[in-house]
Write a protein that holds these residues in place. Sequence first.
Motif, PDB file in Angstrom:
ATOM      1  N   THR A 257      -7.221   3.821   1.553  1.00 51.18           N
ATOM      2  CA  THR A 257      -8.096   3.578   2.697  1.00 51.18           C
ATOM      3  C   THR A 257      -9.055   4.731   2.976  1.00 51.18           C
ATOM      4  OG1 THR A 257      -6.388   4.410   4.209  1.00 51.18           O
ATOM      5  CG2 THR A 257      -6.467   2.014   3.845  1.00 51.18           C
TER       6      THR A 257
ATOM      7  N   GLN B 196     -10.620   0.823  -4.010  1.00 48.74           N
ATOM      8  CA  GLN B 196      -9.646   1.908  -3.959  1.00 48.74           C
ATOM      9  C   GLN B 196      -8.327   1.516  -4.613  1.00 48.74           C
ATOM     10  OE1 GLN B 196     -10.827   2.085   0.165  1.00 48.74           O
ATOM     11  NE2 GLN B 196     -10.726   4.320   0.042  1.00 48.74           N
ATOM     12  N   ARG B 197      -7.879   0.284  -4.412  1.00 40.25           N
ATOM     13  CA  ARG B 197      -6.654  -0.178  -5.092  1.00 40.25           C
ATOM     14  C   ARG B 197      -6.882  -0.216  -6.601  1.00 40.25           C
ATOM     15  NH1 ARG B 197      -2.145  -2.358  -2.617  1.00 40.25           N
ATOM     16  NH2 ARG B 197      -1.615  -3.485  -4.511  1.00 40.25           N
TER      17      ARG B 197
ATOM     18  N   ASP C 130       0.825  -1.208   0.000  1.00 40.41           N
ATOM     19  CA  ASP C 130       0.000   0.000   0.000  1.00 40.41           C
ATOM     20  C   ASP C 130       0.858   1.257   0.000  1.00 40.41           C
ATOM     21  OD1 ASP C 130      -2.229  -1.597  -0.025  1.00 40.41           O
ATOM     22  OD2 ASP C 130      -2.907  -1.061   2.007  1.00 40.41           O
TER      23      ASP C 130
ATOM     24  N   LYS D  21     -18.311  -3.853  -8.161  1.00 36.96           N
ATOM     25  CA  LYS D  21     -17.936  -5.085  -7.467  1.00 36.96           C
ATOM     26  C   LYS D  21     -18.119  -6.251  -8.423  1.00 36.96           C
ATOM     27  CE  LYS D  21     -18.616  -7.492  -3.100  1.00 36.96           C
ATOM     28  NZ  LYS D  21     -17.252  -7.937  -3.114  1.00 36.96           N
TER      29      LYS D  21
ATOM     30  N   GLY E 235     -13.478  -9.425  -6.734  1.00 40.69           N
ATOM     31  CA  GLY E 235     -13.052  -8.216  -6.038  1.00 40.69           C
ATOM     32  C   GLY E 235     -13.751  -7.002  -6.619  1.00 40.69           C
ATOM     33  N   TYR E 236     -12.968  -6.021  -7.033  1.00 39.19           N
ATOM     34  CA  TYR E 236     -13.501  -4.794  -7.616  1.00 39.19           C
ATOM     35  C   TYR E 236     -12.811  -4.509  -8.932  1.00 39.19           C
ATOM     36  CZ  TYR E 236     -15.810  -3.947  -3.211  1.00 39.19           C
ATOM     37  OH  TYR E 236     -16.608  -4.061  -2.117  1.00 39.19           O
TER      38      TYR E 236
ATOM     39  N   SER F  25      -8.383  -6.409  -5.167  1.00 44.35           N
ATOM     40  CA  SER F  25      -9.096  -6.818  -3.957  1.00 44.35           C
ATOM     41  C   SER F  25      -9.981  -5.717  -3.380  1.00 44.35           C
ATOM     42  CB  SER F  25      -8.100  -7.283  -2.899  1.00 44.35           C
ATOM     43  OG  SER F  25      -7.174  -6.238  -2.622  1.00 44.35           O
ATOM     44  N   SER F  26      -9.647  -4.464  -3.617  1.00 40.40           N
ATOM     45  CA  SER F  26     -10.466  -3.366  -3.105  1.00 40.40           C
ATOM     46  C   SER F  26     -10.729  -2.373  -4.231  1.00 40.40           C
ATOM     47  CB  SER F  26      -9.774  -2.649  -1.935  1.00 40.40           C
ATOM     48  OG  SER F  26      -8.786  -1.757  -2.401  1.00 40.40           O
TER      49      SER F  26
END
Length: 129
Positions: A58, A114-115, A13, A83, A87-88, A111-112
């Motif tokens: 985050t 935001q990532r 991150d 989604k 993941g996303y 996985s997220s």
Amino acid sequence: MTHTLSELQAMTDEELTEVCATVVMEWRKDNNFDDEAVSYWTDGWIAKENVGDWTPLTDWNHTMQVVEKMQEGKEYHNLYWNKTENGYRCFVILHGVGIFQRDRDINVTDSSAQRAICIAAILASQAIQ
């Protein structure tokens, strides 16, 4: 330095945040302010955020700064995320990129959300440089 999708997805991150700050936001680290113990992200003139406090992976407020920065350029035609089973996904359409002025799609699943957004933003920024 140009990063590939697999390199970006393998980053921590902290590493990904730094690449996003420098490539997408066009900031650089600077501690040449009153408090020399603290490093800031700056555009060269104005301190934007303390390095450790800007967390687009985050904090949705920071993630939206990335989205807004991407939308400043007229090269971006579309950006959305959703989604998926894995993941996303973030999908970006770049309008008229390269010497042939062709549209280019960038599709990132992570996985997220935001990532995925930050990775897609980095890849899109690299594509128009």
